[in-house]
Design a protein around this motif. Structure first.
Motif, PDB file in Angstrom:
ATOM      1  N   VAL A   1      -1.817   1.877  -6.734  1.00 51.64           N
ATOM      2  CA  VAL A   1      -1.894   0.655  -5.441  1.00 51.64           C
ATOM      3  C   VAL A   1      -1.824  -0.789  -5.742  1.00 51.64           C
ATOM      4  O   VAL A   1      -1.244  -1.617  -5.293  1.00 51.64           O
ATOM      5  CB  VAL A   1      -3.329   0.997  -4.883  1.00 51.64           C
ATOM      6  CG1 VAL A   1      -3.659   0.123  -3.734  1.00 51.64           C
ATOM      7  CG2 VAL A   1      -3.141   2.514  -4.110  1.00 51.64           C
TER       8      VAL A   1
ATOM      9  N   LEU B   1       0.905  -1.193  -0.066  1.00 50.91           N
ATOM     10  CA  LEU B   1      -0.042   0.125   0.096  1.00 50.91           C
ATOM     11  C   LEU B   1       0.871   1.364   0.044  1.00 50.91           C
ATOM     12  O   LEU B   1       0.553   2.275  -0.810  1.00 50.91           O
ATOM     13  CB  LEU B   1      -1.013  -0.103   1.232  1.00 50.91           C
ATOM     14  CG  LEU B   1      -2.343   0.681   1.137  1.00 50.91           C
ATOM     15  CD1 LEU B   1      -3.158   0.049   0.050  1.00 50.91           C
ATOM     16  CD2 LEU B   1      -2.921   0.641   2.425  1.00 50.91           C
ATOM     17  N   THR B   2       1.867   1.456   0.932  1.00 51.95           N
ATOM     18  CA  THR B   2       2.679   2.595   0.897  1.00 51.95           C
ATOM     19  C   THR B   2       3.665   2.641  -0.214  1.00 51.95           C
ATOM     20  O   THR B   2       3.682   3.665  -0.983  1.00 51.95           O
ATOM     21  CB  THR B   2       3.749   2.532   2.204  1.00 51.95           C
ATOM     22  OG1 THR B   2       4.138   1.121   2.178  1.00 51.95           O
ATOM     23  CG2 THR B   2       2.916   2.977   3.400  1.00 51.95           C
TER      24      THR B   2
ATOM     25  N   GLY C   1       2.648   1.462  -3.179  1.00 54.95           N
ATOM     26  CA  GLY C   1       1.688   1.802  -4.232  1.00 54.95           C
ATOM     27  C   GLY C   1       1.330   3.211  -4.094  1.00 54.95           C
ATOM     28  O   GLY C   1       0.969   4.074  -5.288  1.00 54.95           O
ATOM     29  N   ALA C   2       0.917   3.944  -2.980  1.00 55.86           N
ATOM     30  CA  ALA C   2       0.823   5.198  -2.970  1.00 55.86           C
ATOM     31  C   ALA C   2       1.863   6.290  -3.678  1.00 55.86           C
ATOM     32  O   ALA C   2       1.612   7.233  -4.130  1.00 55.86           O
ATOM     33  CB  ALA C   2       0.587   5.648  -1.340  1.00 55.86           C
TER      34      ALA C   2
END
Lengths: 441, 379, 305
Positions: free
Chosen positions: C259, C14-15, C17-18
């Protein structure tokens, strides 16, 4: 108006547009359009700007799909059908993708090592049968022998586990057989159903059993599960790849069902409102592109210039020159298309479209940007096209062109056909005058 | 080469053109355009007999240059003729080299002859091109740039990761020279190739000439016209009954096949595949630069582009660096003051400037012939 | 292979992906507005990271207290954002603007050229080998205990990325500039006809894309802690893939694509092998393009005839 030798031909119309609707998002560009184009006629579509004329053309020529309704040409829908070839292609692609996925799933690198390199290591000659044996061995997760630093090792099929190291090859082989028997025994133990391959490869326990390395239970379990594991992965990969490949091929086929080239090959050709020539190609080449399907031979024939290929090229060149002569561009054959004057570019586009051997020609505002004398020439050209037996569907704003040559005229306004009839009828039609001519006075 | 220059149809020119200098110029150009191959081929064929240095290391360098020329001609099919950006040509170059190596190195049991291996590697690269192109070529043109770029990366990493098959970072070697073990007229061909670089020089020159002829023929064939039509206007082409997907796919396959041919020559001439990093993005870009700089879609342009870029890399940059060192301009050894430190920027600037001021390249393909011809016609 | 391990990988994904999404936005906005794959975007971010590293040294942030560190990070984000935005606009003016009417290949090739020039500048700035970016944030677990690890770094990524994305969405949805941008996206000629200064809108797009990239470069440095002159290529590739995956030209698509790519990367590194991550991402890209050529959230584009 000249008498039209083709008018009133019996049978169904050449082009039958049946309640076609084209929507872009919420905007309805063409609504329930019905239009028949009889063989050998000139039919015009007129209407104010934004009436949906060009959209209708794009729909007929396969650039946009209709949101509803159908377009039939010579009684057939202009769509690629789901043929045996499509099915075969889907299966083939599926199989290929499946094999690719399976190769990745069973670790093609280790498979290669097991099948190709191990034979080299043990000094066997590389034969198809030997390779097949080793391939089978890999998928049965059979123990194998390879060599490292001059010593023979008994290893698992994928080479990940080393079970024993021996100086002597025969000794190593005997250890391998014994260990394999142990692994197989574990595999066909209680609760599992043995299959033929297990039974076939279970060797008789040797009378003078070599000294066996003690294998941990856990390792033995892992080795025993190896076979099911590798097979499961292989089949899963194959299946997943096959599904993806087949579905992908069908998705792609579905999207490309109505593509302009399918329509063009069926016999409908068109010109574009904003001339779309191949600008950096010569005039002759532009026309030849339309004729390319008539030239036989594949890549090899083109590379070798086979006589058939060369003859095809010559014939096509001759026909292209004829088409250029027909539109009056003979002298410009060698020029670059982009350098022609605008009016000539329009005529070249018509020649290119005719060269495809079309039976129906869609002309999208052919007189746009032409001066009066060019327009007169163009009118003559369209009539000559019709007299060749090519049916013409025309979008045009020049009323004198439309009224002089059309057999029938359809009027579109806001995507709806508000009138259809002979030019004389259209001139008298109240609704047309209101919607279209009315604005001019 | 007796067929006319594409875009030029002698029999249909308007009659009664005024004679003059322009015509002479056009004639000269026409002669050059049609005959430059022969002049160049003759010079290159005679050179090894006259220049002894070609029997040494220089011969090997020129051979590599020829191989890059073949590679660039392959890329030109895709970028020049069909107008599709391809940023991963080196991957196909690499696949060609590795297939060649796998089929011939003593480490593996196949060890087939050079010729058969070359044919197979060309077929394999064409197949890989088809497999990659089939799902992606239907997309909008510029997606392809990213797909080819991604494929280039994946191919490089795959070559590195499949250690059992490709030897990982060590690569595969020794790739035997062509004709190993074959004796013709008392000459052991393999040994001859191994000892004298001129054998390879002639082999690659021959193949380069073959590729040039093939490209010329394709340019002026049904397929070549379809490629260019798709480049000029894909929609109009498909409205003329051309299946744009098929045409693009054939261009992709052809590009890949020619790149594969270059790759297997590369492996054979170096007698190793080198490590997978030799087939990375930088090489793709260098070849792309050569094609663009020389002139998209132009065979002489492409060859000139390769000669210039490889010349820059292997001749000019080292020479300028040693000059800088001699003049003692750069006593601290800062990379800012070395010529090769600016290599990337020079490539980049060249691309930007060429696109801005001369997008058709140094030797444009058809336009010059066309413009000369139309000047002739209008005069 | 516990649930906790899985969640940890998801968090990493997630990180990451951000971060990818932030870069992908730069690609997707420029593509949406002038149809150019801005190849130099990845290398622009590399230059942003160079500046960030230099600034960290100049401001002495490595030795600063917590409050000063946070102020410094905000300052870095703004400065690097301005730098990258400005540079992007300058490149547009100098290189791409004269090529607006040229065939599509010309700006694309020019962008590759610009990327090379940037890379060369980065080579001089950083030197040929990778440089480590100082750890400004403590890597203590905010949740405490031995369970799921959530550090300040993870939080930082979300803290910077989320407001930027919300801001961008608001900008495009509600402001005059946003409306103008959407108009130019749809039809530049028509937009010019109704009085929109197309060149200014394009410049603004380049600036915003560059600003987001500059912010991304700072976070990249703080999160990954290693920068090098070749980082632009790899990251650009992933980010562009994300933009295509989500539907190029679509802002939520770029975020979603980022993401997805981040998750796929993290999970395939954890469960398959780090070596094959690139291949897996690429395979997924191809599969998605086969079934949805316009990307996950993209709209099908009709060619104008």
């Amino acid at each position: 108006m000249k008498p039209n030798p083709f008018a009133g031909a019996a049978g169904s119309p050449l082009l039958d547009v049946d309640r076609v609707t084209v929507r872009f998002g919420g905007l309805v560009a063409v609504s329930e359009l019905d239009l028949d184009v009889p063989q050998g006629s000139i039919v015009s579509v007129i209407g104010p700007n934004g009436a949906g004329k060009t959209t209708a053309f794009n729909c007929i020529s396969g650039i946009y799909p209709p949101s509803a309704g159908s377009v039939r040409f010579k009684g057939r829908r202009l769509e690629r059908s789901f043929s045996a070839a499509t099915f075969a292609r889907a299966m083939g692609v599926g199989l290929l993708t499946g094999l690719l996925f399976a190769a990745a799933a069973v670790d093609v690198d280790r498979l290669w090592m097991a099948v190709v390199k191990r034979g080299m290591i043990t000094g066997e000659p590389f034969t198809a049968a030997g390779a097949m044996d080793r391939l089978r061995g890999y998928f049965r997760a059979e123990l194998a022998i390879d060599q490292m630093a001059g010593k023979w090792r008994v290893v698992s099929a994928d080479g990940a586990e080393v079970l024993a190291i021996k100086r002597d090859l025969t000794e190593a082989r005997r250890v391998r057989d014994a260990l394999q028997a142990a692994v197989t025994a574990r595999r066909i133990g209680p609760g599992t159903v043995p299959d033929s391959t297990d039974l076939a490869t279970t060797p008789e326990p040797a009378a003078s059993a070599p000294e066996l390395p003690k294998l941990k239970e856990e390792l033995l379990d892992r080795l025993a599960a190896g076979k099911r594991n590798v097979r499961w992965r292989g089949w899963a990969g194959l299946l997943a790849g096959w599904l993806l490949g087949t579905a992908g091929t069908i998705a792609v086929w579905q999207r490309g069902r109505r593509s302009p080239h399918v329509v063009a090959r069926a016999g409908i050709s068109r010109t574009f409102q904003n001339v779309r020539l191949f600008h950096n190609m010569s005039v002759l080449e532009n026309v030849l592109v339309g004729l390319d399907r008539t030239i036989p031979g594949g890549v090899l024939a083109m590379l070798l210039r086979t006589p058939a290929n060369r003859r095809g090229e010559d014939v096509a060149r001759g026909r292209a020159l004829e088409e250029l002569e027909f539109v009056g561009l003979t002298g410009d054959a060698g020029r670059i298309a982009g350098q022609l004057p605008y009016g000539d570019q329009r005529r070249l586009e018509i020649a290119r479209a005719l060269a495809t051997g079309a039976e129906l020609l869609l002309l999208d505002e052919p007189a746009a940007g032409m001066n009066p004398s060019e327009t007169v020439q163009l009118t003559g050209l369209i009539e000559r096209i019709r007299n060749r037996g090519v049916t013409v569907l025309l979008i045009e704003h020049h009323m004198n062109v439309v009224m002089r040559i059309s057999d029938r005229v359809a009027v579109l306004d806001h995507g709806i056909k508000i009138a259809e009839g002979t030019p004389a009828e259209i001139k008298r039609d109240e609704k047309v005058i209101e919607a279209y001519l009315g604005s001019e006075g | 080469m007796s067929q006319p220059v594409p875009g030029f149809v002698p029999s249909t020119a308007p009659p009664g053109r005024p004679e003059g200098q322009r015509k002479l110029l056009a004639r000269c150009w026409k002669f050059l355009a049609q005959r430059w191959e022969w002049s160049a081929l003759t010079i290159l064929a005679v050179a090894p007999l006259v220049v002894p240095a070609l029997g040494g290391a220089l011969g090997g360098q020129v051979t590599t240059l020829f191989i890059y020329c073949i590679l660039a001609l392959g890329l030109n099919v895709m970028v020049g003729y069909t107008g599709l950006v391809h940023l991963g040509i080196a991957a196909f170059f690499g696949i060609g080299a590795y297939v060649m190596a796998i089929l011939t190195v003593p480490m593996f049991p196949f060890q087939i002859g050079f010729l058969a291996a070359a044919v197979i590697s060309v077929l394999v690269t064409a197949g890989v091109g088809l497999a990659l192109g089939a799902p992606t070529l239907r997309l909008r043109g510029d997606y392809l740039a990213i797909v080819t770029l991604g494929f280039g990366e994946v191919a490089k990493v795959t070559l590195r990761n499949l250690e059992q098959i490709t030897g990982g970072m060590k690569g595969l070697n020794p790739v035997p020279p062509p004709g190993a073990g074959v004796t013709v007229g008392g000459i052991n061909l393999g040994q001859a190739f191994a000892i004298d670089p001129r054998w390879f020089y002639y082999l690659t020159l021959l193949l380069l000439a073959g590729v040039v002829v093939a490209m010329r023929r394709l340019e002026d064939s049904r397929l070549g016209r379809a490629w260019m039509a798709v480049r000029e206007d894909e929609l109009a082409a498909s409205a003329m009954g051309i299946s744009a997907t098929r045409v693009k796919l054939s261009a992709f396959a052809m590009s890949s096949a020619v790149a594969g041919l270059a790759g297997c020559l590369y492996a054979a001439s170096l007698s190793t595949t080198a490590d997978p990093n030799a087939y990375d993005f930088n090489r793709s870009i260098m070849v792309l630069c050569a094609v663009i700089l020389g002139g998209l879609g132009s065979i002489p342009g492409t060859l000139l582009g390769v000669a210039l870029l490889v010349g820059f890399d292997t001749v000019l940059a080292p020479w300028a660096d040693s000059w800088i060192q001699q003049m003692n301009i750069n006593p601290t050894g800062s990379s800012l003051l070395s010529f090769s430190g600016w290599r990337l920027a020079i490539f980049g600037l060249a691309l930007v400037l060429v696109m801005r001021y001369r997008p058709e390249g140094l030797v444009p393909s058809r336009r010059i012939a066309a413009e000369l011809h139309s000047a002739e016609g209008q005069a | 292979m516990s649930v906790q391990f899985f969640l940890q990988q998801c968090l990493i994904g997630l990180t990451n992906g951000a971060l990818i999404a932030l870069v992908a936005l730069g690609y997707t906005m420029v593509y949406g507005i002038i149809g150019l794959i801005n190849f130099a975007h990845g290398d622009l971010i590399m230059l942003g990271a160079c500046l960030a590293l230099t600034l960290v040294g100049a401001l002495g942030l490595a030795a600063a207290g917590p409050a000063a560190t946070w102020m410094g990070i905000i300052l870095l984000v703004v400065l690097c954002g301005l730098f990258c935005g400005g540079l992007n606009v300058a490149v547009d003016r100098l290189v791409y603007k004269p090529l607006r009417t040229a065939p599509k290949l010309a700006p694309l090739v020019s962008a590759i050229g610009v990327s090379f020039i940037f890379m060369n500048v980065g080579l001089f700035w950083l030197g040929p080998s990778d440089r480590s970016f100082p750890e400004l944030l403590p890597s203590t677990n905010l949740l405490g205990g031995e369970g799921l690890q959530v550090t300040w770094k993870d939080l930082l990524v979300l803290l910077v990325v989320a407001p930027l994305m919300v801001g961008l969405t608001l900008l495009v949805r509600t402001t005059r500039l946003g409306r103008a941008m959407r108009a130019v996206c749809q039809d530049p000629t028509a937009a010019a006809l109704v009085g929109i200064d197309v060149d200014r809108v394009i410049a603004a797009t380049f600036f915003i894309g560059g600003f987001l990239g500059g912010a991304a470069s700072v976070i990249y440095g703080l999160y990954i802690n290693t920068i090098g002159f070749q980082m632009g290529f790899q990251n650009g590739l992933y980010a562009f893939t994300a933009a295509v995956l989500g539907g190029i030209g679509s802002i939520p698509g770029a975020v979603l694509g980022g993401v997805v790519i981040g998750l796929v990367r993290a999970l395939s590194s954890a469960y398959v092998s780090e070596r094959w991550t690139g291949g897996i991402v690429f395979a997924i890209l191809i599969v998605i393009l086969v079934f949805r050529p316009e990307g996950l959230l993209g709209k099908r584009v009709k060619e104008k005839v």
